[in-house]
Design a protein around this motif. Sequence first.
Motif, PDB file in Angstrom:
ATOM      1  N   ALA A 145      48.965  42.475  39.840  1.00 38.41           N
ATOM      2  CA  ALA A 145      48.158  43.636  39.226  1.00 38.41           C
ATOM      3  C   ALA A 145      49.025  43.928  37.974  1.00 38.41           C
ATOM      4  O   ALA A 145      50.055  43.662  37.825  1.00 38.41           O
ATOM      5  CB  ALA A 145      48.224  44.812  40.286  1.00 38.41           C
ATOM      6  N   ALA A 146      48.375  44.857  37.178  1.00 34.00           N
ATOM      7  CA  ALA A 146      49.009  45.149  35.921  1.00 34.00           C
ATOM      8  C   ALA A 146      50.300  46.058  36.106  1.00 34.00           C
ATOM      9  O   ALA A 146      49.981  46.885  37.252  1.00 34.00           O
ATOM     10  CB  ALA A 146      47.939  45.572  34.949  1.00 34.00           C
ATOM     11  N   GLU A 147      51.305  45.984  35.374  1.00 33.47           N
ATOM     12  CA  GLU A 147      52.138  46.929  35.744  1.00 33.47           C
ATOM     13  C   GLU A 147      52.098  48.361  35.573  1.00 33.47           C
ATOM     14  O   GLU A 147      52.616  49.217  35.995  1.00 33.47           O
ATOM     15  CB  GLU A 147      53.672  46.564  34.961  1.00 33.47           C
ATOM     16  CG  GLU A 147      54.223  44.977  35.376  1.00 33.47           C
ATOM     17  CD  GLU A 147      55.495  44.810  34.877  1.00 33.47           C
ATOM     18  OE1 GLU A 147      56.249  45.654  34.164  1.00 33.47           O
ATOM     19  OE2 GLU A 147      56.306  43.769  35.375  1.00 33.47           O
ATOM     20  N   THR A 148      51.161  48.521  34.685  1.00 34.61           N
ATOM     21  CA  THR A 148      50.713  49.909  34.447  1.00 34.61           C
ATOM     22  C   THR A 148      49.686  50.360  35.395  1.00 34.61           C
ATOM     23  O   THR A 148      49.427  51.684  35.680  1.00 34.61           O
ATOM     24  CB  THR A 148      50.033  50.032  32.991  1.00 34.61           C
ATOM     25  OG1 THR A 148      48.925  49.045  33.425  1.00 34.61           O
ATOM     26  CG2 THR A 148      50.914  49.597  31.940  1.00 34.61           C
ATOM     27  N   ALA A 149      49.314  49.474  36.438  1.00 35.43           N
ATOM     28  CA  ALA A 149      48.454  49.830  37.802  1.00 35.43           C
ATOM     29  C   ALA A 149      48.891  49.173  38.668  1.00 35.43           C
ATOM     30  O   ALA A 149      48.142  48.291  39.386  1.00 35.43           O
ATOM     31  CB  ALA A 149      47.027  49.661  37.244  1.00 35.43           C
ATOM     32  N   PRO A 150      50.108  49.338  39.144  1.00 33.30           N
ATOM     33  CA  PRO A 150      50.689  48.554  40.278  1.00 33.30           C
ATOM     34  C   PRO A 150      49.829  48.613  41.754  1.00 33.30           C
ATOM     35  O   PRO A 150      49.531  49.673  42.086  1.00 33.30           O
ATOM     36  CB  PRO A 150      52.015  49.057  40.564  1.00 33.30           C
ATOM     37  CG  PRO A 150      52.060  50.346  39.738  1.00 33.30           C
ATOM     38  CD  PRO A 150      51.092  50.397  38.883  1.00 33.30           C
ATOM     39  N   GLN A 151      49.881  47.580  42.545  1.00 34.37           N
ATOM     40  CA  GLN A 151      49.447  47.766  43.937  1.00 34.37           C
ATOM     41  C   GLN A 151      50.547  47.798  44.706  1.00 34.37           C
ATOM     42  O   GLN A 151      51.526  46.691  44.956  1.00 34.37           O
ATOM     43  CB  GLN A 151      48.591  46.569  44.008  1.00 34.37           C
ATOM     44  CG  GLN A 151      47.347  46.443  43.306  1.00 34.37           C
ATOM     45  CD  GLN A 151      46.256  45.440  43.492  1.00 34.37           C
ATOM     46  OE1 GLN A 151      46.471  44.537  44.617  1.00 34.37           O
ATOM     47  NE2 GLN A 151      45.235  45.368  42.748  1.00 34.37           N
ATOM     48  N   VAL A 152      50.731  48.374  45.842  1.00 32.89           N
ATOM     49  CA  VAL A 152      51.765  48.911  46.504  1.00 32.89           C
ATOM     50  C   VAL A 152      51.912  47.555  47.555  1.00 32.89           C
ATOM     51  O   VAL A 152      52.944  47.404  47.888  1.00 32.89           O
ATOM     52  CB  VAL A 152      51.867  50.174  47.357  1.00 32.89           C
ATOM     53  CG1 VAL A 152      51.980  51.161  46.530  1.00 32.89           C
ATOM     54  CG2 VAL A 152      50.352  50.245  48.233  1.00 32.89           C
TER      55      VAL A 152
END
Length: 591
Positions: free
Chosen positions: A572-579
């Motif tokens: 995932a993009a670091e600006t939209a992380p996935q937990v």
Amino acid sequence: MSSILSRCSLLPILALPWCSLAAQAQLLAPLPPMGFNNWARFQCVPQKPLDGSNPAAYSFQRFMEDQGRALHDSGLSAAGYKTVVVDDCWMMRNSQGYLHGNPKWSGSQQPGFDYELTDYMNTLHNLGLLGGVYNTAGAKTCQGEKAGAQGHQQADANSYAFWGVDFLKLDNCGAEGGVSTETLDKQMQAALKNVSRPIVFDPSLPAGQYPQSPAKYTALALAKKLGQMWRVGPDIKITHDTAPPVSPWDFKEAGYEIGVYQSYDSTIALSRYVGPGSWNDADQLMLGDNGLSTSEERSQMGLWSIMGAPLFISADVRKMVNPQTAHLKDSLAILSNKRVIAVNQDPLGAGGYRVLRDNPATNAGFDVVVKPLKDGSLAALVLNKNASEQTYTLKLATLGLAPAANGAYTVHHLWTGASQSSVKAVTMRIAPHDNMMLRIVGGGTLTPTGQIQTVQPSFDVAAKCLSVEGSAKPGASIIIDNCSNSAKQQWQRQANGRIRLLDSNLCLSANNGPVNSSHSQWAKLDACNPNDRKQAFTYTLTGNLKNSQGCLGVFRGTVAIAGSRVNMYRCAAETAPQVNQIWSAPHGAKL
């Protein structure tokens, strides 16, 4: 931060503590700040003078000055506790929009603060202390006062600089007009950079986000850019004099408060964000008159120190000048322990990380935490979570230390000052909720070793640990499971990127094949191969474990379910992380 030295030349000599540090490191707060904050112990509740004089003449400002004098007279300021921070309720805003002191103490008849804070800051500076204030990013403070920073950031920063403020704690409350806290914090940081006085900035931005929220990790990344320290979770359990006593140690989350253990548990998971000028704030130290036992006080001090957390006392320090009880004498001794403070203030600035949690419960089993130090030694802490005294044996070779020259190490016991030489293991009886804290010398290069954990499903819910399903052999599947002392949960992050199962020749790997957003491939164990790119993982600030095929992630995001499979996914993009792709892993001093 290149302008810090030039700013220091403009400051009066009494403000030089920050400047001498800046001259060494060219940044603010190269070491975790230490001091006093009134909130957890006192909130906005008016207090009485200890000498029995008329409380009607005892002001909030005098109370805070008395806490500063007590830091000085007790020897705590000489030990490093220098920043006196007044929390909510000190301020008002006038009709022209300028911030000033509240003349009444929380609506009582007792006086509050002077209209402007120059004399107050001078009093602290004359004691060799630093002065800090509180405000919120929004228009209202968390106590509802219409004195927040929104729309007034530059005027407030100018006032802080004029008064001689050294430290700003900025809470998250009261934003209006749909403006985000992120935007307001950026505006406050820009205003602070636009004044001639260096002011340490402590935004609370990540504190309002739960660990299972992706926004937590974008907030942490931003806070690290904006400030020098930041709150990472809810308030630590505050003390209410009128309520039945409730120990802050194991308090479960309620009313945006958590216990000491829970605060440590959520903070240790974020140790990768720590470094010089960047500190995870686990909230205030409850040592003193807050209801912790002496053992629990020793553990909070040890845990905060080994995590590299700021050390801010929230207790009645006035009572520690000439302590009248055995408990307060012990509190003062714990707070003053130079060997433990040295771990917190170690110039390497590494964040301590957890090697072992052998039981997911908060009140059973042991936790083991380590922190590499500048001189090449290793600090280690063993916490007894049990309600009874227990014996624990710490095998030093399990901590990732290189073998000592003679096969053994020198160990210094930080609470007692005792030392042992030629040691391979340390055995100790540990009181309930107490700890064994050591500095281990002679191991050379450290290989980060320990459990790899998912995010927590909530602040007071234990994370799961990366584990091997079934027997540890080539081809075995990787899962998450309840953390335990199983050898199948002990991993070594080697310098070549391999994540090796401790005491084996098996490494974390993945099957062949493409990875995309909708398809994944199972992670597995395989024979360690330095030429296999699928086994070379990097660890990012967000918490991703990345190899040539993608990022390690829990299948379908089921981070709360033991037995869930672990896959390789497109990162995932670091600006939209996935937990499900975020992990707390052992690490070196820098990522």
